[in-house]
Design a protein around this motif. Structure first.
Motif, PDB file in Angstrom:
ATOM      1  N   HIS A 108      31.156  38.473  47.156  1.00 25.09           N
ATOM      2  CA  HIS A 108      32.384  39.119  47.290  1.00 25.09           C
ATOM      3  C   HIS A 108      33.199  38.563  48.885  1.00 25.09           C
ATOM      4  O   HIS A 108      32.368  38.347  49.664  1.00 25.09           O
ATOM      5  N   ASP A 109      34.086  38.426  48.602  1.00 26.33           N
ATOM      6  CA  ASP A 109      34.905  37.928  49.997  1.00 26.33           C
ATOM      7  C   ASP A 109      34.647  38.955  51.160  1.00 26.33           C
ATOM      8  O   ASP A 109      34.912  40.066  50.930  1.00 26.33           O
ATOM      9  N   SER A 139      36.021  40.358  55.095  1.00 22.76           N
ATOM     10  CA  SER A 139      37.362  40.257  55.589  1.00 22.76           C
ATOM     11  C   SER A 139      36.772  40.346  57.124  1.00 22.76           C
ATOM     12  O   SER A 139      36.074  41.108  57.631  1.00 22.76           O
ATOM     13  N   TRP A 145      30.997  30.672  52.604  1.00 18.93           N
ATOM     14  CA  TRP A 145      30.442  32.368  52.628  1.00 18.93           C
ATOM     15  C   TRP A 145      29.489  32.505  53.402  1.00 18.93           C
ATOM     16  O   TRP A 145      29.445  33.658  54.229  1.00 18.93           O
ATOM     17  N   SER A 163      39.528  27.736  50.006  1.00 19.08           N
ATOM     18  CA  SER A 163      38.529  28.847  50.026  1.00 19.08           C
ATOM     19  C   SER A 163      39.091  29.752  51.168  1.00 19.08           C
ATOM     20  O   SER A 163      38.790  30.885  51.368  1.00 19.08           O
ATOM     21  N   ASP A 164      39.368  28.928  52.392  1.00 13.89           N
ATOM     22  CA  ASP A 164      39.918  29.835  53.410  1.00 13.89           C
ATOM     23  C   ASP A 164      41.093  30.634  53.327  1.00 13.89           C
ATOM     24  O   ASP A 164      41.161  31.676  53.758  1.00 13.89           O
ATOM     25  N   GLY A 204      40.182  32.782  49.494  1.00 12.07           N
ATOM     26  CA  GLY A 204      38.849  33.351  49.538  1.00 12.07           C
ATOM     27  C   GLY A 204      37.905  32.640  48.560  1.00 12.07           C
ATOM     28  O   GLY A 204      37.893  31.734  47.891  1.00 12.07           O
ATOM     29  N   ARG A 205      36.449  33.041  48.945  1.00  9.38           N
ATOM     30  CA  ARG A 205      35.332  32.148  48.390  1.00  9.38           C
ATOM     31  C   ARG A 205      34.996  32.543  46.969  1.00  9.38           C
ATOM     32  O   ARG A 205      34.550  31.710  46.385  1.00  9.38           O
ATOM     33  N   ARG A 206      34.859  33.983  46.588  1.00  7.27           N
ATOM     34  CA  ARG A 206      34.435  34.405  45.412  1.00  7.27           C
ATOM     35  C   ARG A 206      35.242  33.789  43.962  1.00  7.27           C
ATOM     36  O   ARG A 206      34.241  33.220  43.248  1.00  7.27           O
ATOM     37  N   ALA A 215      32.693  26.059  49.465  1.00  6.31           N
ATOM     38  CA  ALA A 215      33.009  27.569  49.395  1.00  6.31           C
ATOM     39  C   ALA A 215      31.649  28.463  49.701  1.00  6.31           C
ATOM     40  O   ALA A 215      31.698  29.403  50.346  1.00  6.31           O
ATOM     41  N   ASP A 265      30.471  32.881  56.899  1.00  9.05           N
ATOM     42  CA  ASP A 265      31.175  34.039  57.063  1.00  9.05           C
ATOM     43  C   ASP A 265      30.093  35.233  57.450  1.00  9.05           C
ATOM     44  O   ASP A 265      30.576  36.384  57.974  1.00  9.05           O
TER      45      ASP A 265
END
Length: 383
Positions: free
Chosen positions: A181-182, A184, A117, A64-65, A68-70, A113, A120
């Protein structure tokens, strides 16, 4: 479209995921008991799930890194829909055990994940600690409600819990699709946190917390998958079994609620060891008594113990990792190792020495774990 804000999703997604699983994992042992499964097969329900989770969680977190997590999070409830529907129509022990492997894959997709998230979203450790507390309270609230709901649904019809879990998985998928949603560049465009600074004491404490959390899930695996068999043999109804297992969820929730409001327990030995003393008292109570009220007390003590070790393991793993998915992946794999080994050894003990033996096995392993933690942390001045 189903959509809620990110802070609400920190509560809703963990609650939904573990509500599905807490419904499923009380109904599955009860169904296997009706299908004449033996204690080893009952232990395999949790052990197979934990084995797959253990093998994959530390890989899915780093994945997931990179990806992306989604997309990884969304795959989990989609597969849970299929597993719950399959459980609702099967009448074979082997199929239920096969589904346990699929559920383990779902867990390994979702938790590393999703936890990453949540990390994040934040850059300050104080906010991170509170968000982790919110996440923990959400999934434990589901364990308060899920077993009770599952017990009553099972009493109405053995297939009803699985159909309900499939419906809830569908709702979780739709909410996750619209709301996760991912991000950035860290939390909402902020610069990501730099490489964390590890002190030798923090590093040792992280390892001690991992050992303690491994042991908590070793014990919880037996409480969830072996205890229903003991309770049913003592003539306790499925509804009361659900209420008793719900004590685990209630005590975890209360423990997380208290821990979330303070940081005084961070990196303090007295809290880590004191929590495990509560777990030991709970194990001895189940080993020696047969009263439903004392069982409720014992399971409450076990849940309070696990709240401290789980919160410590996850918080320290995220705080001391620059790649959040990697930290959450190791946290999940280690607890799954405990959930894997615990029910297997407990099931073997129950098969050969009686239904009380799993809790004596847990007690002996807990003593060994505390000894290891003491060796790791012995050089720090007393708290």
């Amino acid at each position: 479209m189903f959509r809620i804000d990110e802070q609400s999703m920190i509560r809703v997604a963990p609650f939904g995921m573990d509500l599905v699983l807490s419904i499923y994992y009380l109904a599955a042992p009860l169904l296997l008991i009706e299908l004449k499964a033996n204690p080893v097969e009952l232990g395999l329900i949790g052990s197979i799930t934990a084995a797959v989770h253990m093998m994959l969680a530390h890989r899915m977190g780093p994945l997931s890194d990179r990806l992306g997590r989604r997309r990884i999070i969304l795959l989990s409830p989609a597969l849970l829909i299929a597993s719950c529907l399959l459980a609702a129509i099967t009448g074979r022990v082997g199929v239920i055990l096969l589904i346990s492997g699929l559920n383990g894959f779902c867990l390994s997709l979702f938790w590393p994940a999703f936890q990453a998230w949540v990390a994040d979203l934040q850059t300050e450790s104080t906010n991170l600690a509170r968000n982790i507390g919110t996440l923990n309270m959400a999934w434990t609230a589901s364990h308060l409600i899920g077993p009770i709901l599952s017990g009553f649904l099972f009493a109405l019809h053995p297939r009803l819990p699985f159909l309900s879990a499939a419906g809830l998985s569908s709702i979780l998928f739709l909410l996750s699709y619209g709301s996760i949603h991912d991000l950035s560049g860290g939390a909402k465009g902020k610069e990501p946190v730099g490489e964390p600074t590890w002190s030798p004491w923090e590093k040792k404490f992280l390892y001690a917390a991992w050992i303690a959390n491994f042991m908590s899930w070793f014990i919880l695996g037996n409480a969830r998958y072996q205890f229903p068999k003991l309770a049913r043999e003592l003539g306790i109804s499925p509804q009361i079994v659900g209420l008793l297992i719900g004590c685990l969820g209630l005590s975890l929730f209360l423990g997380f609620f208290v821990l979330r409001r303070s940081d005084l327990w961070h990196f303090r030995r007295r809290y880590l060891f004191g929590a495990q003393a509560l777990g030991a008292a709970g194990l001895l109570t189940i080993s020696l008594f047969s009263s439903p009220l004392l069982f409720a007390l014992a399971l409450t003590l076990i849940g309070l113990s696990a709240s401290v070790t789980y919160y410590s393991s996850l918080l320290y793993a995220i705080r001391l990792s620059s790649q959040k998915g990697r930290g959450t992946g190791f946290h999940e794999s280690i607890l799954s190792l405990g959930a894997l080994i615990g029910p297997i050894l407990g099931g073997l003990g129950a098969h050969f020495s009686g239904l009380r033996m799993p809790y004596l096995v847990c007690f002996l392993f807990l003593l060994a774990a505390v000894g290891s933690e003491t060796a790791l942390l012995r050089r720090k001045d007393a708290d």
